[in-house]
Design a protein around this motif. Structure first.
Motif, PDB file in Angstrom:
ATOM      1  N   PRO A 135      71.246  61.041 112.864  1.00  0.00           N
ATOM      2  CA  PRO A 135      71.266  60.826 114.098  1.00  0.00           C
ATOM      3  C   PRO A 135      72.037  59.451 114.916  1.00  0.00           C
ATOM      4  CG  PRO A 135      69.292  61.387 113.268  1.00  0.00           C
ATOM      5  CD  PRO A 135      70.075  61.040 112.226  1.00  0.00           C
ATOM      6  N   VAL A 136      71.736  58.478 114.351  1.00  0.00           N
ATOM      7  CA  VAL A 136      72.616  57.243 114.629  1.00  0.00           C
ATOM      8  C   VAL A 136      74.062  57.530 114.882  1.00  0.00           C
ATOM      9  CG1 VAL A 136      73.206  54.823 114.202  1.00  0.00           C
ATOM     10  CG2 VAL A 136      70.993  55.940 113.925  1.00  0.00           C
ATOM     11  N   ILE A 137      74.880  58.214 113.914  1.00  0.00           N
ATOM     12  CA  ILE A 137      76.098  58.514 113.887  1.00  0.00           C
ATOM     13  C   ILE A 137      76.592  59.416 115.200  1.00  0.00           C
ATOM     14  CG2 ILE A 137      78.031  59.323 112.808  1.00  0.00           C
ATOM     15  CD1 ILE A 137      77.173  56.635 111.794  1.00  0.00           C
ATOM     16  N   TRP A 176      74.680  59.778 117.694  1.00  0.00           N
ATOM     17  CA  TRP A 176      74.371  59.185 118.842  1.00  0.00           C
ATOM     18  C   TRP A 176      75.827  58.300 119.500  1.00  0.00           C
ATOM     19  CZ3 TRP A 176      69.091  57.209 117.113  1.00  0.00           C
ATOM     20  CH2 TRP A 176      67.882  58.175 117.503  1.00  0.00           C
ATOM     21  N   PHE A 177      76.230  57.682 117.944  1.00  0.00           N
ATOM     22  CA  PHE A 177      77.556  56.608 118.445  1.00  0.00           C
ATOM     23  C   PHE A 177      78.403  57.448 118.932  1.00  0.00           C
ATOM     24  CE2 PHE A 177      80.258  53.338 117.218  1.00  0.00           C
ATOM     25  CZ  PHE A 177      81.435  53.915 116.972  1.00  0.00           C
ATOM     26  N   TRP A 178      78.919  58.369 118.465  1.00  0.00           N
ATOM     27  CA  TRP A 178      79.986  59.267 118.941  1.00  0.00           C
ATOM     28  C   TRP A 178      79.835  59.765 120.399  1.00  0.00           C
ATOM     29  CZ3 TRP A 178      84.102  57.888 117.168  1.00  0.00           C
ATOM     30  CH2 TRP A 178      84.515  57.528 115.615  1.00  0.00           C
ATOM     31  N   GLU A 179      78.532  60.026 120.766  1.00  0.00           N
ATOM     32  CA  GLU A 179      78.423  60.563 122.139  1.00  0.00           C
ATOM     33  C   GLU A 179      78.563  59.555 123.039  1.00  0.00           C
ATOM     34  OE1 GLU A 179      75.097  63.708 120.728  1.00  0.00           O
ATOM     35  OE2 GLU A 179      74.291  61.976 121.919  1.00  0.00           O
ATOM     36  N   VAL A 180      78.143  58.439 122.534  1.00  0.00           N
ATOM     37  CA  VAL A 180      78.213  57.052 123.363  1.00  0.00           C
ATOM     38  C   VAL A 180      79.679  56.719 123.488  1.00  0.00           C
ATOM     39  CG1 VAL A 180      77.928  54.310 123.252  1.00  0.00           C
ATOM     40  CG2 VAL A 180      75.933  55.957 122.731  1.00  0.00           C
ATOM     41  N   VAL A 181      80.575  56.786 122.515  1.00  0.00           N
ATOM     42  CA  VAL A 181      81.889  56.349 122.393  1.00  0.00           C
ATOM     43  C   VAL A 181      82.555  57.517 123.452  1.00  0.00           C
ATOM     44  CG1 VAL A 181      83.893  56.230 121.009  1.00  0.00           C
ATOM     45  CG2 VAL A 181      82.173  55.338 120.235  1.00  0.00           C
ATOM     46  N   GLU A 211      70.367  50.613 112.020  1.00  0.00           N
ATOM     47  CA  GLU A 211      69.908  51.935 112.313  1.00  0.00           C
ATOM     48  C   GLU A 211      68.956  52.157 113.543  1.00  0.00           C
ATOM     49  OE1 GLU A 211      68.046  51.669 108.458  1.00  0.00           O
ATOM     50  OE2 GLU A 211      69.278  53.470 107.729  1.00  0.00           O
ATOM     51  N   TYR A 212      69.559  52.207 114.900  1.00  0.00           N
ATOM     52  CA  TYR A 212      68.885  51.972 115.906  1.00  0.00           C
ATOM     53  C   TYR A 212      67.746  53.293 116.180  1.00  0.00           C
ATOM     54  CZ  TYR A 212      71.956  48.285 117.222  1.00  0.00           C
ATOM     55  OH  TYR A 212      72.727  46.959 117.207  1.00  0.00           O
TER      56      TYR A 212
END
Length: 932
Positions: free
Chosen positions: A834-836, A838-843, A907-908
């Motif tokens: 999930p963290v990964i 979320w990361f790409w969605e943010v970027v 791991e937010y």
């Protein structure tokens, strides 16, 4: 009275004994403790104290102590304590006692050159013939250290001067190896066997040559030493060449003339280091003009033989090609050292014997008969036969290509080649019959080119292209050799007129070679890279090759000759580190780069910011990134923004800064260094400035970057007939000269030359050059002076202005899909976490600027290399963007390791927390390094 005197004497004796006891340490009773009490005194040769301690003592003077089990007599002999040594010998010390390594006191005295100790030991019957565990005797030790004076005294006591150690080596072997001339003479006069081999078959001469002991070898050869190989077939000459011992090689050749030819033949052996062989030939050639001429003539003959073998389709291409080029490189190196070289002497138009150089070239071009050839040209005569064969081959191929164009076959080639070979062979016999070669060489071996070199004719060619496929690489290698020979006859930096004529003559065939295999340019046609006049003829072929291939060629030849190293230099001391002050990064960088060695900067860069601990690839990338922004800082007035607002070009008014030309040179160095080390810079220039770097002429369309309206006017002039418009334009422009507007001609007499329909294109070009080039020429020249320090003009011309921008600055946009596709994960993360996600969605939702900040935060650079994220560089080569898991704690920010392009992402618990923490890190932590 007498009784009184006796009592006084008794009292005095008691007093004396009392005083002696008061100042002397009593020797312990056990030998182990006693020996350590005596040892410092023996080492200092305090024989009186030792004598008093040993008096009335039961100490065993032969007691062996320590790990090596030595006695005090060993210590005395080793330290040269003569008085203590004699004292111990008188008390019964054994002069032949051997320690754990088998060494006697005489061995130790001989090893350290203790002459007096050796003499005393011999008086007490020390045995000079005892060997230690390695088989070494006292004379071995004297021979190792060259103690000739002591050896003279010792050999009269030696029963066998040729006693061998465990490796079968005698004292003569070791003396020869260490170059002790007088010791060698002493041993030879004492009957040492001059040709005695050790267990591997190595003789004293072999040992002398293995260490380049010229004088020792001279003594041995003058005394009749035989030239013998060891059991592996390695000869003394092999050893001399392997070590680059030119002086010793010269001695060997003086005594054995046949070795001259052996030395020449070694140029064909790939197992021998070329630099060592060149070093040897260099020395031998410089001993006399005769040697110089003999070496060059012989090298020319060997090169010609190898060249003809290379042209034979039945030979091994790779082996013959390497052999030919190696021999020619050595030939050219030796030639440049002699009086015939154009680089020697004050008059570049003459050689050492004042033969006009134009005459030399005429002769080398086969003009006139042999009777007209000066001595220098005899050096090249054998090679002329090879160049003649090369010319014949190219003419034949050209003919067949023409026939093919008319629908004919290549059936004539086999018979033509055989006919050509017969002609060459007859030339070779004539050449060898008249050649001036060393008499010893002619007596000891047959002429190198005396036998016919047969060429296996091609079987069947379907068309001319098949001729090229079978011969292109072979002929290209010979062309490279021809170019090298032509170049070494010219002053540095000049291209031979003869070679230019050769290329022009065979232009079509050579273009055919390059078209079929463009890599030939980088493998063999180096002359194209070194001669812009010739390169221009082939440029359209080169520019037609894929950009990726040209990039590989560019870096392959840019880094040729540099030692293998990491992308970041690992400095051996603080002086190799570029220590930069962050608050004055431009000026401090300019200062440290100007003081650094260009060669060290090429090998690698290490940067540290003052007051910060971090150092590595990430710091280097950040330095280039910040510095490229500083170069266009308006405060320095070096570059000005173009009309499009995104690109920059040199400022014509940069002279307001008195150091502007030094700064332009520094800016060129930084961009050259960045390109050299595959680092990207955060700056984009106008197309015209990229053209200036590449040496491409600008055109009127380039004006639009600085004055779009003016560019439109020029376009209008070109598009319309101006004959009857009454524009009254002349070849001049109005320009500001020190605050006043003046009319300046753009060509001689331009103010009185009218612009017409016929000459308007010339007018537009000249106006363009004035606005885009002449107005900033000093700035361009200074920039290129720095840039070319690291990037040769010949290599950068492989690209156009658009490609150069990609090389320097990378892609202007960041492709998130490409980024995602070329990212790796570690420490528990994968693409499904999930963290990964979320990361790409943010970027994906980041602005372009935020993406650049993220890239800079993790990699140290704000640019993506050409080809995308798959070509991202790390500290030791290609290194993909990596995301590693870190346990979460409240308010923990992401961190990075820029050397390995790694983002350490906690791991937010949610996407919002991740986005918030990531943005804080990007805006607050993009600059500065410290140790975690």
């Amino acid at each position: 009275m007498e009784r009184a005197m006796e009592q006084l004497n008794v009292q005095l004796n008691r007093l004396t004994r009392s005083l002696r006891r008061a100042r002397t340490v009593e020797l312990p009773e056990d030998n182990e403790t006693a020996v350590y009490t005596l040892m410092p005194m023996v080492m200092a040769d305090q024989h009186r104290s030792v004598s008093e301690l040993l008096l009335n003592s039961k100490f065993d003077v032969n007691y062996a102590f320590g790990r090596v089990k030595r006695s005090l007599l060993h210590i005395a002999a080793n330290c040269g304590s003569v008085e203590c040594l004699v004292l111990l010998l008188k008390r019964g010390a054994n002069p032949n006692y051997q320690d754990i390594s088998g060494c006697t006191p005489l061995h130790l005295a001989a090893r350290n050159g203790q002459k007096k100790c050796m003499g005393r030991l011999l008086e007490y019957n020390a045995d000079v013939n005892i060997c230690n565990n390695e088989g070494l005797t006292a004379i071995h030790w004297l021979a190792v250290n060259g103690r000739t004076e002591l050896l003279h005294d010792l050999v009269q006591h030696v029963s066998n001067v040729d006693v061998e150690d465990a490796m079968g080596q005698t004292a003569l072997h070791v003396a020869c190896q260490n170059g002790h001339k007088t010791t060698v003479l002493c041993l030879l006069d004492s009957g040492a066997d001059i040709n005695r081999p050790n267990v591997s078959g190595a003789t004293p001469l072999y040992f002398a040559c293995s260490h380049g002991q010229r004088d020792t070898a001279q003594i041995l050869l003058s005394r009749g030493a035989k030239y013998l190989p060891d059991k592996n077939g390695i000869t003394p000459l092999d050893l001399c060449v392997e070590g680059g011992y030119g002086e010793t090689c010269e001695v060997l050749i003086q005594h054995h003339g046949r070795l001259f030819q052996t030395l020449i033949q070694m140029t064909q052996n790939d197992d021998i280091k070329e630099n060592m062989l060149r070093q040897v030939l260099e020395h031998v050639s410089q001993q006399s003009d005769y040697n110089y001429q003999c070496i060059l003539t012989s090298l020319a003959e060997v090169a010609t033989t190898n060249g003809h073998k290379l042209l034979s389709l039945s030979s091994n291409y790779e082996a013959q090609m390497k052999s030919l080029l190696r021999i020619v490189r050595i030939f050219c190196h030796v030639f440049r050292l002699g009086p015939s070289s154009p680089n020697n002497g004050n008059d570049m138009g003459y050689n050492g014997n004042k033969t006009p150089r134009s005459q030399v070239f005429k002769v080398c071009g086969c003009v006139g008969g042999p009777e007209l050839w000066p001595l220098e040209c005899c050096l090249w005569r054998p090679l002329e036969l090879l160049w003649h064969s090369l010319d014949e081959w190219l003419v034949l191929i050209s003919t067949e290509l023409e026939k093919n164009g008319r629908g004919a076959t290549a059936s004539d080639i086999p018979s033509l080649l055989l006919k050509q070979r017969e002609v060459e062979t007859s030339h070779l016999h004539v050449s060898m019959a008249t050649e001036s070669t060393p008499a010893t060489v002619l007596r000891s071996s047959p002429p190198l080119l005396g036998g016919e070199v047969m060429v296996k004719p091609p079987e069947v060619y379907a068309d001319g292209q098949d001729v090229i496929s079978m011969t292109a690489n072979r002929l290209s290698a010979v062309i490279q050799a021809f170019y090298m020979c032509c170049s070494c006859q010219m002053p540095q930096g000049m291209t031979s007129p003869r070679f230019i004529e050769f290329v022009c003559k065979h232009d079509e065939v050579l273009k055919c070679f390059v078209t079929r295999n463009p890599k030939i340019i980088f493998d063999h046609f180096h002359f194209l890279l070194e001669c812009p006049e010739l390169m221009s003829r082939f440029m359209h072929i080169i520019k037609g090759q894929p950009f990726k291939d040209r990039c590989e060629w560019f870096y392959e030849h840019l880094l040729a000759g540099q030692p293998d190293s990491d992308m970041v230099h690992r400095p051996v001391n603080e002086n190799d580190i570029l220590l930069i002050h962050r608050e004055s990064i431009f000026r401090s960088s300019c200062e440290v780069v100007s003081k650094s060695s260009n060669e060290k900067l090429k090998q690698g860069i290490a940067v540290r910011f003052h007051g910060e601990e971090g150092m590595g690839q990430g710091v280097v990338r950040e330095w280039f990134d910040i510095l490229s922004n500083e170069i266009i800082n308006p405060d320095y007035a070096l570059f000005t923004q173009s009309a499009d607002g995104t690109t920059f070009q040199p400022n014509s008014n940069s002279s307001v800064n008195p150091d502007h030309l030094n700064y332009f040179r520094f800016a060129g160095q930084i961009l050259g260094l960045a390109l050299y080390h595959r680092q990207l810079v955060n700056i984009y220039f106008t197309r015209s400035f990229y053209k200036h770097i590449l040496g491409i002429p600008v055109n009127y369309q380039d004006v639009s970057s600085i004055d779009p309206e003016y560019a439109k006017n020029l376009q209008w002039i070109l598009d319309n007939d101006i004959s009857d418009l009454g524009l009254e334009l002349t070849f001049s422009v109005e320009t500001d000269v020190f605050g006043a507007m003046e009319e300046v001609p753009i060509k001689p007499g331009g103010t009185s030359i009218q612009v017409t329909q016929e000459n308007k294109e010339e007018y537009v070009q000249l106006v363009t050059e004035l606005r885009m080039t002449r107005a900033i020429q000093p700035q361009i020249n200074a920039f290129l002076l720095g840039f070319h320090t690291f990037i040769p003009p010949s290599l950068i011309q492989l690209f156009d202005e658009f490609e150069l921008e990609l090389l320097l600055s990378g892609m202007p946009e960041i492709d998130v899909m490409d980024w995602n596709r070329n990212t790796e994960y570690s420490s528990g993360y994968d693409l499904q976490e999930p963290v990964i996600q979320w990361f790409w969605e943010v970027v994906e939702n980041f602005t372009q600027e935020e993406r650049v900040l993220l890239l800079q935060f993790v990699t140290g650079s704000s640019r993506v290399p050409h080809g995308g994220f798959a070509y991202l560089m790390g500290g030791s080569g290609l290194q993909k963007f990596t995301i590693a898991a870190v346990p979460y704690t409240p308010n923990l920010l992401p961190t990075s390791s820029t050397c390995i392009n790694m983002l350490k992402l906690p791991e937010y618990p949610s996407k919002d927390v991740l986005r918030n923490r990531l943005l804080v890190a990007l805006h607050c932590g993009s600059y500065g390094y410290t140790m975690a």
